[in-house]
Design an enzyme around this catalytic site. Structure first.
Site, short mmCIF file in Angstrom:
data_model
loop_
_atom_site.label_atom_id
_atom_site.label_comp_id
_atom_site.label_asym_id
_atom_site.label_seq_id
_atom_site.Cartn_x
_atom_site.Cartn_y
_atom_site.Cartn_z
N GLU A 94 -1.22 -0.73 -4.07
CA GLU A 94 -2.46 0.02 -3.79
C GLU A 94 -2.19 1.51 -3.71
O GLU A 94 -1.17 1.93 -3.16
CB GLU A 94 -3.04 -0.48 -2.47
CG GLU A 94 -4.31 0.19 -2.03
CD GLU A 94 -4.92 -0.47 -0.81
OE1 GLU A 94 -5.46 0.25 0.05
OE2 GLU A 94 -4.84 -1.72 -0.71
N ASP B 176 0.84 -1.20 0.00
CA ASP B 176 0.00 0.00 0.00
C ASP B 176 0.88 1.25 0.00
O ASP B 176 1.56 1.53 0.98
CB ASP B 176 -0.90 -0.02 1.24
CG ASP B 176 -2.00 1.02 1.18
OD1 ASP B 176 -2.00 1.85 0.25
OD2 ASP B 176 -2.87 1.01 2.08
N GLU C 248 -10.29 3.41 -2.71
CA GLU C 248 -10.83 3.69 -1.38
C GLU C 248 -11.22 5.15 -1.22
O GLU C 248 -12.04 5.49 -0.36
CB GLU C 248 -9.84 3.29 -0.29
CG GLU C 248 -8.58 4.14 -0.23
CD GLU C 248 -7.57 3.61 0.77
OE1 GLU C 248 -7.51 4.16 1.88
OE2 GLU C 248 -6.86 2.64 0.45
N HIS D 270 -0.53 4.10 -0.16
CA HIS D 270 -1.37 4.94 0.72
C HIS D 270 -1.44 6.39 0.26
O HIS D 270 -1.70 7.29 1.06
CB HIS D 270 -0.83 4.86 2.16
CG HIS D 270 -1.91 4.91 3.20
ND1 HIS D 270 -2.07 5.95 4.08
CD2 HIS D 270 -2.89 4.02 3.49
CE1 HIS D 270 -3.08 5.71 4.89
NE2 HIS D 270 -3.61 4.55 4.55
N HIS E 202 -12.24 -2.26 -0.13
CA HIS E 202 -11.49 -1.69 0.98
C HIS E 202 -12.31 -1.85 2.25
O HIS E 202 -13.50 -1.55 2.27
CB HIS E 202 -11.26 -0.20 0.67
CG HIS E 202 -10.53 0.56 1.72
ND1 HIS E 202 -11.17 1.43 2.59
CD2 HIS E 202 -9.22 0.65 2.02
CE1 HIS E 202 -10.28 2.00 3.38
NE2 HIS E 202 -9.09 1.54 3.05
#
Length: 382
Positions: A209, A183, A235, A185, A285
């Protein structure tokens, strides 16, 4: 049947639960929340209550469209999360009224079990190998962890190497006996994302991700063209209209809408179907609570392109309560070899301990995500 009341409960670690009552005594539960903005979403839920109280809860599509379209201004994280929680509760009511799980109302199962993965590490990833060992003993073989700490828009070779060394160590330790997603993020800008993807490719991550922020989605096709690693995102996208643009542009191999952020079950079934038309995987998610997870699972069980399900047992955010602490029927969420079987009970299939929830609501934490800063004092992406 008519809706009579909406009640919200805050609970540790950072969750908001919604109870929707009816005049026939059937109650539905939802989880409308944005992590760190629970009170904002709560206010939106009670504003939207005027559109649903007194109405027939079985008319889910009409109520969804009314909540979405009756206000001139629409969409966005707060309103779509409020709609999501109400929508989840409406499906819960309808399933309970008809005596069937929600997935039966959505056309029935395409699979019997759904593969899940475990979070390891923390905001600043550490102790990953030890945690993977612990979870492998429980039957899990798929994991996700944060790929970097703070990263500047243009950062050093040292920053790239620090991220790559962690991944190399994991692959060296476990070989191909595990899979893992990484991730980013949204911490990584487009220039550094390309460099990181190139360096990470030899270690065969299952996906990366949020390689860049959703606001920089125009980079997804360019990044995908530079790597064989599947890219995942979603997400921080809140409707099928946002996903439409990303799917049309290409570049994403896996969409990750959040069932508590992106309009709930009604909207995410459509997003999954759109993704299937583009040969894109669906992996919701869900670092949230049990109602959100149950909603995700029902969509997973009817979506042929559902590939993985996130769940929050043991995640580093869960201080004060863990995923199933407020759940009575914990056994229905038991993971066997990392998978959860189709939930057997009517509605969403999650029984909430309301007495425990009321106690939690008396003094809940007001969770906020950390605020990070670079060495020069400027704010960093968390």
């Amino acid at each position: 049947m008519k809706i009579t009341r909406l009640t919200t409960y805050h609970a540790a670690p950072r969750w908001l639960f919604l109870k929707v009552e009816t005049d026939e005594g059937i109650t539905g539960w939802g989880e409308p929340v944005i992590e760190g903005r629970a009170r904002s979403v709560e206010a939106a839920v009670h504003e939207l209550a005027g559109y649903v109280v007194g109405k027939d809860p079985a008319r889910i599509n009409d109520l969804w469209q009314t909540m979405y379209r009756a206000g001139f201004y629409r969409g966005g994280a707060i309103l779509m999360s409020a709609i999501a929680g109400i929508d989840q509760a409406l499906w819960d009511i309808k399933g309970k009224a008809l005596g069937v799980p929600v997935y039966e109302l959505l056309g029935g199962l395409v699979r019997d079990r759904m593969k899940t993965y475990r979070w390891v590490g923390g905001d600043r990833p550490g102790a990953i190998i030890a945690q993977i060992n612990d979870y492998r003993a429980l039957g899990f073989d798929t994991f996700k962890f944060n790929g970097t700490e703070e990263m500047k828009l243009i950062d050093s070779a040292r920053a790239v190497d620090a991220a790559v060394v962690k991944v190399a160590e994991i692959r060296e330790t476990f070989g191909n006996s595990i899979d893992f997603g990484i991730d980013f993020h949204g911490r990584v800008g487009a220039p550094m994302a390309k460099a990181l993807l190139r360096e990470l490719e030899p270690f065969k991550p299952l996906f990366v991700e949020e390689p860049v922020l959703a606001e920089q989605a125009e980079y997804y096709p360019r990044l995908a063209a530079s790597t064989c690693i599947p890219l995942a995102a979603g997400e921080r996208m809140f409707s099928r209209f946002e996903f439409k643009n990303v799917l049309c542009a290409g570049g994403i191999g896996m969409v990750q809408p959040d069932l508590s952020h992106a309009g709930g079950i009604t909207e995410c079934v459509k997003i999954a179907a759109m993704a299937e038309a583009y040969d894109v995987g669906f992996a919701p998610h869900c670092p949230l609570g049990p109602i959100a997870l149950a909603a995700c699972l029902h969509v997973d069980f009817v979506s042929h392109n559902a590939v993985l399900q996130e769940q929050s047992i043991g995640i580093h955010y869960n201080e004060g309560a863990d995923l199933l602490d407020y759940v009575i029927n914990k056994e229905d969420f038991h993971c066997v070899d990392g998978s959860i079987a189709a939930l057997p009970k009517p509605g969403l299939g999650v029984e909430i301990n309301e007495d425990m929830l009321k106690r939690a609501n008396e003094n809940p934490p007001d969770w906020r995500n950390p605020v990070w800063r670079h060495a020069d004092g400027s704010i960093a992406e968390w």
